[in-house]
Design a protein around this motif. Structure first.
Motif, PDB file in Angstrom:
ATOM      1  N   ALA A 319       0.817  -1.210   0.000  1.00  0.00           N
ATOM      2  CA  ALA A 319       0.000   0.000   0.000  1.00  0.00           C
ATOM      3  C   ALA A 319       0.850   1.260   0.000  1.00  0.00           C
ATOM      4  CB  ALA A 319      -0.934  -0.008   1.212  1.00  0.00           C
ATOM      5  N   SER A 320       2.033   1.162   0.561  1.00  0.00           N
ATOM      6  CA  SER A 320       2.941   2.316   0.586  1.00  0.00           C
ATOM      7  C   SER A 320       3.479   2.628  -0.808  1.00  0.00           C
ATOM      8  CB  SER A 320       4.100   2.048   1.545  1.00  0.00           C
ATOM      9  OG  SER A 320       5.015   3.119   1.555  1.00  0.00           O
ATOM     10  N   ILE A 321       4.032   1.630  -1.469  1.00  0.00           N
ATOM     11  CA  ILE A 321       4.652   1.847  -2.785  1.00  0.00           C
ATOM     12  C   ILE A 321       3.617   2.148  -3.852  1.00  0.00           C
ATOM     13  CG2 ILE A 321       5.938   0.689  -4.645  1.00  0.00           C
ATOM     14  CD1 ILE A 321       7.730   1.417  -2.353  1.00  0.00           C
ATOM     15  N   LEU A 322       2.516   1.396  -3.835  1.00  0.00           N
ATOM     16  CA  LEU A 322       1.575   1.436  -4.948  1.00  0.00           C
ATOM     17  C   LEU A 322       0.444   2.434  -4.756  1.00  0.00           C
ATOM     18  CD1 LEU A 322       1.354  -2.395  -5.614  1.00  0.00           C
ATOM     19  CD2 LEU A 322       2.932  -0.731  -6.597  1.00  0.00           C
ATOM     20  N   LYS A 323       0.398   3.079  -3.600  1.00  0.00           N
ATOM     21  CA  LYS A 323      -0.683   4.040  -3.368  1.00  0.00           C
ATOM     22  C   LYS A 323      -0.204   5.259  -2.581  1.00  0.00           C
ATOM     23  CE  LYS A 323      -5.347   4.480  -1.452  1.00  0.00           C
ATOM     24  NZ  LYS A 323      -6.473   3.792  -0.766  1.00  0.00           N
ATOM     25  N   ASP A 324       0.135   5.052  -1.317  1.00  0.00           N
ATOM     26  CA  ASP A 324       0.400   6.173  -0.415  1.00  0.00           C
ATOM     27  C   ASP A 324       1.561   7.048  -0.889  1.00  0.00           C
ATOM     28  OD1 ASP A 324       0.086   7.719   1.932  1.00  0.00           O
ATOM     29  OD2 ASP A 324       1.727   6.636   2.886  1.00  0.00           O
ATOM     30  N   ARG A 325       2.668   6.435  -1.269  1.00  0.00           N
ATOM     31  CA  ARG A 325       3.840   7.213  -1.677  1.00  0.00           C
ATOM     32  C   ARG A 325       3.890   7.450  -3.183  1.00  0.00           C
ATOM     33  NH1 ARG A 325       9.189   4.913   0.781  1.00  0.00           N
ATOM     34  NH2 ARG A 325       9.891   6.946   0.036  1.00  0.00           N
ATOM     35  N   ALA A 326       2.959   6.875  -3.909  1.00  0.00           N
ATOM     36  CA  ALA A 326       2.810   7.134  -5.346  1.00  0.00           C
ATOM     37  C   ALA A 326       4.107   6.900  -6.112  1.00  0.00           C
ATOM     38  CB  ALA A 326       2.316   8.560  -5.576  1.00  0.00           C
ATOM     39  N   LEU A 327       4.701   5.714  -5.906  1.00  0.00           N
ATOM     40  CA  LEU A 327       5.959   5.394  -6.564  1.00  0.00           C
ATOM     41  C   LEU A 327       5.769   4.598  -7.852  1.00  0.00           C
ATOM     42  CD1 LEU A 327       8.125   4.427  -3.462  1.00  0.00           C
ATOM     43  CD2 LEU A 327       7.925   6.646  -4.584  1.00  0.00           C
ATOM     44  N   VAL A 328       4.682   3.860  -7.951  1.00  0.00           N
ATOM     45  CA  VAL A 328       4.414   3.034  -9.128  1.00  0.00           C
ATOM     46  C   VAL A 328       2.929   3.169  -9.462  1.00  0.00           C
ATOM     47  CG1 VAL A 328       4.458   0.712 -10.119  1.00  0.00           C
ATOM     48  CG2 VAL A 328       6.224   1.395  -8.485  1.00  0.00           C
ATOM     49  N   CYS A 329       2.629   3.585 -10.686  1.00  0.00           N
ATOM     50  CA  CYS A 329       1.237   3.762 -11.094  1.00  0.00           C
ATOM     51  C   CYS A 329       0.899   2.818 -12.251  1.00  0.00           C
ATOM     52  CB  CYS A 329       0.962   5.204 -11.501  1.00  0.00           C
ATOM     53  SG  CYS A 329       1.818   5.747 -13.005  1.00  0.00           S
TER      54      CYS A 329
END
Length: 530
Positions: A319-329
């Protein structure tokens, strides 16, 4: 002395590390592990060690030192396999620097992302081997029963098998690269290290061929199916998807046989699961309520569980990488694909999709707990087994069976199944049906780490049109933040792919063997041209 030897071997021989002080995982008590041989003195300690094996699968230890309070970034099964498996493909966009080297293909033998796939993968494998040997010894000493030991051994053989198979897809060419798959694979490690003699033998262990690795994986999965206690029932109740089961071993055999192009056995194994599992009516159900002990749905087979005190942290949790921190879309390449119908439920904002309010960029919403990071990593679910079987049936020229299986997954996401479902008239050939199944896999398993394995296995595919479309690592959308217009369907936005493809023949199609491994075992041999 045994404790010291075991720690040294884990960090120097098995992992290719240069200092025993860098191996910290065995020092964590009791959440992670108890130092051997103490771990196998009582049933409670043995159970705790087994928990430590799963913790190693979920968390790992990135860059030789803890990078979060929980110790690592989710190598190899907790989060990293999702993030790495997606960013090697074209259906996501890497927006910042975390996975840029993977995304652009600019990795080398010292790049941490691929180094620690290997390091934490083999660390987990070694944990499994220690557990297998320790459980066997505990039976001989009367500490646990053979039945209890068999369950532990089966779980460890399952984890050992799937981890070798996963590493093989990154560090070796596909099965059909050579006749009989005689080309170099990876070392298949089956020894839990205890003595200086084992240090000497394991430090010079050569690669197995790809064929040998597949054979050993299959043997371990067959053993797991026999030995593991969970999975006797023909229903999906009373199961913990965060623990290996007979069902999980069977499901992984469908994946193995698909990669081997053994279509008939994909179907044989998949049919074993039809009484115990079912496709959920709601496609989002497998991603809800995934906190331990288990999701309450009929589709999840094996996941890696996380909790507020055991997760890959803000640097890697899903949830951090793919949403909260917006690192991978989500990539405009897939988002704008006409085969993904505009009213497909898997496009639903707020459910499957999170749309950033200021940029309009689309992210996966399969993982939502940005506070405690408890989302489970879905390693394999029944939808994959069904699509594996669908593809196998199509390749065996059984289009009716293939179509039924494909629609069982796809139809639940359609706005109007009565008019939007595929029919026999939808496909002019078996090849066209296979292509539709492959596209459905990209949509259904978006942000579940499945893309790279499919790219890898489809090289040189026997269907010419598929082989032509899969010649290496595909071209990708530019690294960075896509424009909001890229996500507005029906406008004039043109998708470009400034990240050049990597040809299948290129040495960069594979990850290099980590330099820290070669420093210890130079006879292993680097992948060609690295």
């Amino acid at each position: 002395m045994k404790n010291i030897i075991k720690t040294i071997l884990l960090s120097v021989v098995v992992l290719g590390m240069s200092s025993c002080t860098e191996e910290k995982i065995l020092d964590l008590k009791p959440v992670n592990n108890i130092l051997s041989p103490d771990a196998f003195k009582t049933p409670t300690l043995i159970s705790t060690y087994m928990n430590g094996v799963y913790n190693a699968a979920a968390i790992g230890q990135y860059n030789a030192a803890p990078t979060s309070p929980n110790g690592g970034r989710g190598y190899v099964w907790g989060a990293a396999f999702v993030e790495q498996g997606e960013t090697r493909g074209e259906d996501v966009v890497n927006m910042q620097t975390f996975y840029e080297l993977t995304y652009r293909g600019t990795y080398d033998p010292t790049t941490a992302n691929n180094v620690y796939y290997w390091v934490d993968g083999y660390r987990l494998i070694n944990r499994c081997n220690i557990m297998i040997e320790g459980s066997t010894d505990a039976v001989a000493k009367g500490i646990i029963t053979q039945a209890v030991a068999n369950d532990y051994i089966g779980q460890c053989k399952f984890l050992r098998a799937i981890t070798h198979l996963e590493l093989l897809t990154y560090f070796a060419r596909p099965y059909f690269f050579t006749p009989g798959a005689t080309h170099p694979g990876i070392p298949y490690r089956e020894v839990g290290v205890n003595t200086s003699e084992e240090i000497a033998t394991e430090s010079v262990k050569p690669r197995n061929t790809v064929a040998e690795v597949y054979a050993k994986v299959l043997t371990d999965l067959n053993d797991a199916e026999t030995l593991i206690t969970t999975g006797n029932s023909a229903t999906f109740t009373s199961r913990v998807v965060g623990r290996a089961s007979k069902w999980a071993a069977i499901a992984f055999k469908t994946r193995l046989y698909l990669q081997k192009r053994d279509w008939a056995n994909v179907i044989v194994e998949g049919n074993k699961l039809t009484a115990a599992f079912a496709i959920t009516a709601d496609p989002y159900a497998p991603f809800q309520n995934t906190t331990s002990p288990a999701p309450s749905n009929s589709e999840s087979i094996f996941s890696i569980q996380h909790s507020a005190i055991s997760n890959p942290g803000s640097n890697a949790a899903l949830a951090s990488i793919l949403k909260d921190r917006a690192l991978v879309c989500i990539s405009p390449i897939l988002w704008r694909d006409s085969k993904w119908l505009a009213d497909d439920k898997r496009r639903e904002n707020g459910k499957f999709i999170y749309t950033a309010p200021t940029t309009g960029i689309k992210y996966s919403n399969k993982y939502t707990d940005i506070t405690n990071r408890t989302d489970a990593a879905p390693v394999i679910r029944y939808a994959e087994v069904v699509l594996n079987m669908a593809e196998a049936q199509a390749r065996l020229s059984n289009p009716t069976a293939a179509l039924t299986l494909l629609n069982s997954v796809r139809n639940r996401s359609l706005a109007i199944p009565a008019t939007q479902a595929y029919t026999a008239a939808s496909f002019a050939s078996d090849a066209a049906l296979v292509e539709a199944i492959l596209k459905e896999r990209r949509i259904e398993f978006l942000q579940e780490g499945r893309r790279w394995t499919d790219i890898h296995r489809l090289q040189g595919d026997p269907i010419a049109s598929i082989a032509d479309a899969n010649k290496g690592v595909p071209a990708k959308f530019a690294n960075g933040a896509p424009a909001a217009a890229a996500y507005v369907l029906g406008n004039s936005f043109v998708v470009t792919t400034s990240i050049a493809p990597i040809a299948y023949e290129s040495f960069k199609f594979l990850w290099p063997i980590p330099q820290i491994e070669l420093n210890t075992n130079p006879g292993l041999g680097q992948n060609p041209d690295w």
